[in-house]
Design a protein around this motif. Structure first.
Motif, PDB file in Angstrom:
ATOM      1  N   LEU A  33       0.815  -1.215   0.000  1.00  0.00           N
ATOM      2  CA  LEU A  33       0.000   0.000   0.000  1.00  0.00           C
ATOM      3  C   LEU A  33       0.848   1.264   0.000  1.00  0.00           C
ATOM      4  N   SER A  34       0.284   2.313  -0.582  1.00  0.00           N
ATOM      5  CA  SER A  34       0.924   3.626  -0.514  1.00  0.00           C
ATOM      6  C   SER A  34       0.691   4.213   0.878  1.00  0.00           C
ATOM      7  N   GLU A  35       1.433   5.276   1.207  1.00  0.00           N
ATOM      8  CA  GLU A  35       1.326   5.878   2.547  1.00  0.00           C
ATOM      9  C   GLU A  35      -0.091   6.351   2.879  1.00  0.00           C
ATOM     10  N   PRO A  36      -0.789   7.057   1.977  1.00  0.00           N
ATOM     11  CA  PRO A  36      -2.153   7.489   2.317  1.00  0.00           C
ATOM     12  C   PRO A  36      -3.100   6.310   2.577  1.00  0.00           C
ATOM     13  N   LEU A  37      -2.991   5.258   1.778  1.00  0.00           N
ATOM     14  CA  LEU A  37      -3.843   4.079   2.003  1.00  0.00           C
ATOM     15  C   LEU A  37      -3.449   3.364   3.290  1.00  0.00           C
ATOM     16  N   LEU A  38      -2.170   3.343   3.579  1.00  0.00           N
ATOM     17  CA  LEU A  38      -1.693   2.716   4.813  1.00  0.00           C
ATOM     18  C   LEU A  38      -2.256   3.457   6.028  1.00  0.00           C
ATOM     19  N   GLN A  39      -2.331   4.794   5.953  1.00  0.00           N
ATOM     20  CA  GLN A  39      -2.919   5.585   7.046  1.00  0.00           C
ATOM     21  C   GLN A  39      -4.390   5.242   7.212  1.00  0.00           C
ATOM     22  N   GLU A  40      -5.090   5.060   6.097  1.00  0.00           N
ATOM     23  CA  GLU A  40      -6.510   4.693   6.159  1.00  0.00           C
ATOM     24  C   GLU A  40      -6.693   3.328   6.814  1.00  0.00           C
ATOM     25  N   VAL A  41      -5.849   2.381   6.477  1.00  0.00           N
ATOM     26  CA  VAL A  41      -5.913   1.047   7.079  1.00  0.00           C
ATOM     27  C   VAL A  41      -5.609   1.136   8.573  1.00  0.00           C
ATOM     28  N   THR A  42      -4.621   1.936   8.938  1.00  0.00           N
ATOM     29  CA  THR A  42      -4.276   2.115  10.351  1.00  0.00           C
ATOM     30  C   THR A  42      -5.456   2.695  11.124  1.00  0.00           C
ATOM     31  N   ASP A  43      -6.132   3.680  10.552  1.00  0.00           N
ATOM     32  CA  ASP A  43      -7.321   4.259  11.198  1.00  0.00           C
ATOM     33  C   ASP A  43      -8.413   3.211  11.361  1.00  0.00           C
ATOM     34  N   PHE A  44      -8.588   2.376  10.333  1.00  0.00           N
ATOM     35  CA  PHE A  44      -9.605   1.329  10.409  1.00  0.00           C
ATOM     36  C   PHE A  44      -9.252   0.306  11.495  1.00  0.00           C
ATOM     37  N   ILE A  45      -7.987  -0.036  11.594  1.00  0.00           N
ATOM     38  CA  ILE A  45      -7.552  -0.976  12.646  1.00  0.00           C
ATOM     39  C   ILE A  45      -7.842  -0.394  14.023  1.00  0.00           C
ATOM     40  N   ASP A  46      -7.553   0.912  14.197  1.00  0.00           N
ATOM     41  CA  ASP A  46      -7.865   1.568  15.477  1.00  0.00           C
ATOM     42  C   ASP A  46      -9.356   1.504  15.772  1.00  0.00           C
ATOM     43  N   PHE A  47     -10.185   1.713  14.739  1.00  0.00           N
ATOM     44  CA  PHE A  47     -11.635   1.634  14.904  1.00  0.00           C
ATOM     45  C   PHE A  47     -12.063   0.232  15.343  1.00  0.00           C
ATOM     46  N   VAL A  48     -11.537  -0.779  14.700  1.00  0.00           N
ATOM     47  CA  VAL A  48     -11.895  -2.167  15.031  1.00  0.00           C
ATOM     48  C   VAL A  48     -11.482  -2.493  16.468  1.00  0.00           C
ATOM     49  N   ILE A  49     -10.288  -2.055  16.859  1.00  0.00           N
ATOM     50  CA  ILE A  49      -9.822  -2.303  18.234  1.00  0.00           C
ATOM     51  C   ILE A  49     -10.738  -1.608  19.233  1.00  0.00           C
ATOM     52  N   HIS A  50     -11.073  -0.355  18.972  1.00  0.00           N
ATOM     53  CA  HIS A  50     -11.959   0.392  19.873  1.00  0.00           C
ATOM     54  C   HIS A  50     -13.333  -0.272  19.967  1.00  0.00           C
ATOM     55  N   LYS A  51     -13.872  -0.665  18.812  1.00  0.00           N
ATOM     56  CA  LYS A  51     -15.182  -1.326  18.778  1.00  0.00           C
ATOM     57  C   LYS A  51     -15.169  -2.603  19.608  1.00  0.00           C
ATOM     58  N   HIS A  52     -14.110  -3.379  19.521  1.00  0.00           N
ATOM     59  CA  HIS A  52     -13.999  -4.625  20.282  1.00  0.00           C
ATOM     60  C   HIS A  52     -13.901  -4.337  21.779  1.00  0.00           C
ATOM     61  N   GLN A  53     -13.150  -3.302  22.147  1.00  0.00           N
ATOM     62  CA  GLN A  53     -13.017  -2.951  23.560  1.00  0.00           C
ATOM     63  C   GLN A  53     -14.342  -2.491  24.139  1.00  0.00           C
ATOM     64  N   VAL A  54     -15.140  -1.773  23.363  1.00  0.00           N
ATOM     65  CA  VAL A  54     -16.451  -1.325  23.823  1.00  0.00           C
ATOM     66  C   VAL A  54     -17.367  -2.521  24.048  1.00  0.00           C
ATOM     67  N   LYS A  55     -17.335  -3.500  23.144  1.00  0.00           N
ATOM     68  CA  LYS A  55     -18.157  -4.702  23.312  1.00  0.00           C
ATOM     69  C   LYS A  55     -17.783  -5.434  24.590  1.00  0.00           C
ATOM     70  N   ILE A  56     -16.495  -5.544  24.866  1.00  0.00           N
ATOM     71  CA  ILE A  56     -16.040  -6.222  26.085  1.00  0.00           C
ATOM     72  C   ILE A  56     -16.534  -5.472  27.307  1.00  0.00           C
ATOM     73  N   ALA A  57     -16.433  -4.137  27.290  1.00  0.00           N
ATOM     74  CA  ALA A  57     -16.880  -3.336  28.424  1.00  0.00           C
ATOM     75  C   ALA A  57     -18.378  -3.467  28.633  1.00  0.00           C
ATOM     76  N   ASP A  58     -19.149  -3.566  27.543  1.00  0.00           N
ATOM     77  CA  ASP A  58     -20.598  -3.688  27.657  1.00  0.00           C
ATOM     78  C   ASP A  58     -21.027  -5.051  28.199  1.00  0.00           C
ATOM     79  N   THR A  59     -20.257  -6.088  27.923  1.00  0.00           N
ATOM     80  CA  THR A  59     -20.652  -7.426  28.358  1.00  0.00           C
ATOM     81  C   THR A  59     -20.147  -7.763  29.750  1.00  0.00           C
ATOM     82  N   GLN A  60     -19.177  -7.018  30.258  1.00  0.00           N
ATOM     83  CA  GLN A  60     -18.652  -7.268  31.599  1.00  0.00           C
ATOM     84  C   GLN A  60     -19.179  -6.194  32.538  1.00  0.00           C
ATOM     85  N   PRO A  61     -20.007  -6.568  33.519  1.00  0.00           N
ATOM     86  CA  PRO A  61     -20.572  -5.566  34.409  1.00  0.00           C
ATOM     87  C   PRO A  61     -19.489  -4.915  35.266  1.00  0.00           C
ATOM     88  N   ASP A  62     -19.744  -3.685  35.641  1.00  0.00           N
ATOM     89  CA  ASP A  62     -18.832  -2.954  36.496  1.00  0.00           C
ATOM     90  C   ASP A  62     -18.723  -3.687  37.838  1.00  0.00           C
TER      91      ASP A  62
END
Length: 86
Positions: A14-43
Motif C-alpha cells: 500500500l501507498s502511505e495514504p492508504l496505509l494511514q486509512e488502514v491504520t485508522d480502520f484498525i484503530d476503529f476495530v480495536i476500539h469497537k472490540h473494547q467497547v463490546k467487552i466493556a458492555d458485556t462485563q458488568p462494572d
C-alpha cells in the motif's frame, strides 16, 4: 501462509495514504472490540454494591403482619370509641 502473513504482505504493497486509512480502520476495530467487552462485563463496583445490598436485606428481620381479623376489630373499636355505628 497465515492470515497475519497475508495481511502484512498486502500492507507492504500500500501507498502511505492508504496505509494511514488502514491504520485508522484498525484503530476503529480495536476500539469497537473494547467497547463490546466493556458492555458485556458488568462494572465490578456495581456488582459489589448490589451484593452488599442483598446481604443487608437478607439479614433484616421481618415480623409477620397482624391477622386481618385483629385489624378489623381495631377499626370497630375505634369507631365505637368515636360513637359511630356501622
Amino acid at each position: 501462509m497465515t492470515i497475519r502473513e497475508t495481511a502484512i504482505a498486502k500492507l507492504q504493497q500500500l501507498s502511505e495514504p492508504l496505509l494511514q486509512e488502514v491504520t485508522d480502520f484498525i484503530d476503529f476495530v480495536i476500539h469497537k472490540h473494547q467497547v463490546k467487552i466493556a458492555d458485556t462485563q458488568p462494572d465490578e463496583t456495581l456488582v459489589e454494591k448490589w451484593s452488599q445490598w442483598f446481604e443487608a436485606v437478607d439479614s433484616l428481620e421481618v415480623s409477620p403482619p397482624e391477622p386481618a381479623s385483629n385489624y378489623q376489630q381495631l377499626l370497630l373499636n375505634k369507631y365505637r370509641q368515636q360513637g359511630l355505628e356501622l
